[in-house]
Design an enzyme around this catalytic site. Structure first.
Site, mmCIF file in Angstrom:
data_model
loop_
_atom_site.group_PDB
_atom_site.id
_atom_site.type_symbol
_atom_site.label_atom_id
_atom_site.label_comp_id
_atom_site.label_asym_id
_atom_site.label_seq_id
_atom_site.Cartn_x
_atom_site.Cartn_y
_atom_site.Cartn_z
ATOM 1 N N ARG A 1 2.638 20.173 6.117
ATOM 2 C CA ARG A 1 3.668 19.248 6.603
ATOM 3 C C ARG A 1 4.788 19.920 7.424
ATOM 4 N NH1 ARG A 1 6.537 16.294 4.181
ATOM 5 N NH2 ARG A 1 6.218 14.516 5.541
ATOM 6 N N CYS B 1 -2.061 33.911 10.183
ATOM 7 C CA CYS B 1 -1.750 34.577 11.444
ATOM 8 C C CYS B 1 -1.339 33.606 12.544
ATOM 9 C CB CYS B 1 -2.957 35.394 11.878
ATOM 10 S SG CYS B 1 -3.428 36.530 10.580
ATOM 11 N N GLU B 2 -0.255 32.913 12.327
ATOM 12 C CA GLU B 2 0.310 32.006 13.333
ATOM 13 C C GLU B 2 1.803 31.935 13.081
ATOM 14 O OE1 GLU B 2 -1.284 28.349 14.434
ATOM 15 O OE2 GLU B 2 -3.271 28.734 13.623
ATOM 16 N N TYR C 1 0.430 14.024 0.621
ATOM 17 C CA TYR C 1 0.005 14.659 1.863
ATOM 18 C C TYR C 1 0.113 16.194 1.766
ATOM 19 C CZ TYR C 1 0.569 9.796 3.154
ATOM 20 O OH TYR C 1 0.494 8.431 3.173
ATOM 21 N N GLU D 1 0.830 -1.215 0.000
ATOM 22 C CA GLU D 1 0.000 0.000 0.000
ATOM 23 C C GLU D 1 0.860 1.258 0.000
ATOM 24 O OE1 GLU D 1 -2.019 -0.390 3.740
ATOM 25 O OE2 GLU D 1 -3.355 -1.977 3.049
ATOM 26 N N PRO D 2 1.695 1.455 -1.006
ATOM 27 C CA PRO D 2 2.529 2.666 -0.998
ATOM 28 C C PRO D 2 1.716 3.901 -1.363
ATOM 29 C CG PRO D 2 2.923 1.412 -3.013
ATOM 30 C CD PRO D 2 1.927 0.626 -2.205
HETATM 31 N N1 LLP Z 1 -1.312 1.936 4.583
HETATM 32 C C1 LLP Z 1 -1.759 2.388 5.769
HETATM 33 C C2 LLP Z 1 -2.601 1.523 6.594
HETATM 34 C C3 LLP Z 1 -1.419 3.683 6.196
HETATM 35 O O1 LLP Z 1 -1.844 4.136 7.362
HETATM 36 C C4 LLP Z 1 -0.600 4.514 5.369
HETATM 37 C C5 LLP Z 1 -0.252 5.875 5.762
HETATM 38 C C6 LLP Z 1 -0.167 3.986 4.128
HETATM 39 C C7 LLP Z 1 -0.532 2.696 3.783
HETATM 40 C C8 LLP Z 1 0.691 4.769 3.183
HETATM 41 O O2 LLP Z 1 1.934 5.077 3.726
HETATM 42 P P1 LLP Z 1 3.036 5.799 2.816
HETATM 43 O O3 LLP Z 1 3.484 4.815 1.765
HETATM 44 O O4 LLP Z 1 2.412 6.995 2.199
HETATM 45 O O5 LLP Z 1 4.121 6.149 3.763
HETATM 46 N N2 LLP Z 1 0.463 12.863 6.656
HETATM 47 C C9 LLP Z 1 1.740 12.245 6.951
HETATM 48 C C10 LLP Z 1 1.761 10.772 6.547
HETATM 49 C C11 LLP Z 1 0.659 9.965 7.166
HETATM 50 C C12 LLP Z 1 0.676 8.516 6.760
HETATM 51 C C13 LLP Z 1 -0.534 7.805 7.244
HETATM 52 N N3 LLP Z 1 -0.654 6.441 6.832
HETATM 53 C C14 LLP Z 1 2.841 13.048 6.282
HETATM 54 O O6 LLP Z 1 2.557 14.045 5.631
HETATM 55 O O7 LLP Z 1 4.042 12.720 6.425
#
Ligand code: LLP
Length: 421
Positions: free
Chosen positions: A314, A346-347, A375, A275-276
């Site tokens: 982020r 304003c922060e 994100y 799940e990338p």
């Molecule tokens: N599968 C599950 C169950 C997850 O919770 C996530 C991410 C992914 C796959 C995908 O992960 P990735 O390959 O994108 O690392 N907003 C944060 C990242 C939150 C990730 C949440 N879960 C940021 O901006 O760094």
């Protein structure tokens, strides 16, 4: 292969000058490269070649319909975490049997929608949730395919807010309780237990935490099979990190990750799912913003731009680094300057970078935030009544606005006035 490069001193997105997009859509905006999305999806798909597998894009990273359609056309599955994401995946034409449903708080309604619309599997996060899925499946007279997400208690060595695989995190069931929980699942007639799910965190820059977690999953597979469960699918989650700073060491490549997956799990003859999100979307997008003012502080210079924390949260939320580059390349030999780069919200937290050394800019110059595809737009808000910024998708020498900027009127008209006012 980077699709955001300078040509004769001007930043391009594939074959389109970024300044030309800015002139047409205004700033700030997100700009994505189709070729990068496609390339990154294929890197994962090829990394698992030779094993039965499905790459389910974690669409929480960037979920515009045009992006989903681009990936779905290559055969991508989707990892969804809400009824809204499920609806988006379906709207983009992804068949139910390529959609996996993750997330700690799936509601009865969401479960119902997925079971009627078609679902590859639910990644179950708790026993109460398992009971509800069972009940809804029985009401509908179907069997719900499930894996159980196990929490392997592994340190992902990433930012605390995006680590999910330690026992103190809210995710999954402790791996030590897995046998008990699987026995419970097997006793529920509305469920079909098909596999195991694990996801230990995001922006992982080493393979070791993955390897430790996957070794535990391999052992658990054998144990559960010995207990009589037909474990035939392993969902390994996402989490592989990307290089945010070009100067830093690069994280492992998908091909290295794929080799490690085959090494740790290949002998089990399970179907592999991953799940990338970030690695597919992160470097496929930039956020483009315009300099409003350069202001002299007592001991520093502030570059005030028209993008803000509500557009890209982020840095404020995770102290994340994004390379920020001028859209017109600096002239070689030009003396660089140091800025605190901030937005107009304003922060004080509306700070993108402190003490960043880069080419000198002046009002109306454009700057681009690299690695903003994941994100970015999806986490934006309208704080300070700043409308959500547009998204643009480039494809070779073409580009299209894939989500337009709402007018102030549209934003305001979403509110309704009660009759007593
Ligand atoms: N599968 C599950 C169950 C997850 O919770 C996530 C991410 C992914 C796959 C995908 O992960 P990735 O390959 O994108 O690392 N907003 C944060 C990242 C939150 C990730 C949440 N879960 C940021 O901006 O760094």
């Amino acid at each position: 292969m980077d699709h955001f490069l300078y040509r004769d001193g001007a930043l391009f997105a594939e074959d389109v000058p970024v300044a030309e997009i800015a002139a047409q859509v205004g700033t700030p905006f997100y700009c994505y490269s189709t070729a990068t999305f496609e390339r990154h999806f294929r890197l994962f798909d090829e990394a698992l070649e030779g094993t039965d597998h499905l790459v389910c894009y974690a669409m929480k990273a960037a979920s515009n319909q045009a992006i989903l359609k681009t990936l779905a056309a290559l055969g991508a599955g989707m990892d969804v975490v809400s009824g809204g994401e499920y609806a988006r995946a379906k709207a983009a034409g992804v068949p139910g049997d390529r959609i996996v449903f993750s997330g700690v708080g799936k509601t009865r309604e969401e479960i119902h929608t997925a079971l009627t619309g078609g679902i590859r599997q639910f990644n179950v996060e708790s026993e109460p949730e398992m009971e509800v899925i069972n009940a809804v499946a029985l009401e509908l007279g179907v069997k719900a395919p499930i894996t159980v997400r196990v929490n392997p208690d592994v340190d992902a060595k990433t930012h605390a807010k995006i680590a999910t695989g330690k026992s103190e995190n809210k995710f999954g069931i402790p791996i030590s309780r897995a046998r008990e929980v699987y026995a419970h699942a097997a006793s529920l007639p509305g469920l079909e237990v098909i596999g195991i799910d694990v996801h230990i965190g995001s922006q992982l820059t080493q393979l070791e935490p993955f390897r430790l977690a996957y070794q535990k999953v391999a052992e658990l597979t054998e144990t559960l099979r010995a207990d009589g469960h037909d474990i035939r699918r392993l969902d390994l989650g996402g989490g592989l990190g990307i290089p945010y700073e070009r100067s830093n060491d690069a994280p492992p490549l998908p091909v290295e990750y794929g080799a490690m997956v085959k090494e740790t799990l290949g002998h089990l003859n399970c179907e592999i799912e991953i799940e990338p999100g970030r690695l597919i979307a992160g470097n496929a997008g930039i956020m483009v913003s315009k300099v409003i003012y350069v202001k002299e502080g007592e001991d520093r210079q502030f570059m005030i731009i028209d993008g803000a924390m509500n557009d890209l949260i982020r840095p404020a939320m995770y102290e994340a680094h994004h390379d920020i580059i001028p859209v017109v390349e600096a002239t070689p030999g030009e003396e660089p300057t140091t800025y605190d780069i901030v937005g107009p919200v304003c922060e004080s937290g509306d700070t993108f970078a402190k003490g960043r050394t880069m080419a000198e800019v002046k009002p109306d110059d454009l700057v681009a935030f690299r690695s903003a595809g994941a994100y970015g737009a999806v986490m934006a808000s309208e704080y300070n009544t700043r409308p959500l910024i547009p998204e643009v998708l480039v494809h070779g020498d073409q580009f299209a606005v894939i989500r337009r900027r709402p007018t102030f009127e549209e934003v305001i008209n979403r509110d309704t006035i009660p009759e007593w006012l």
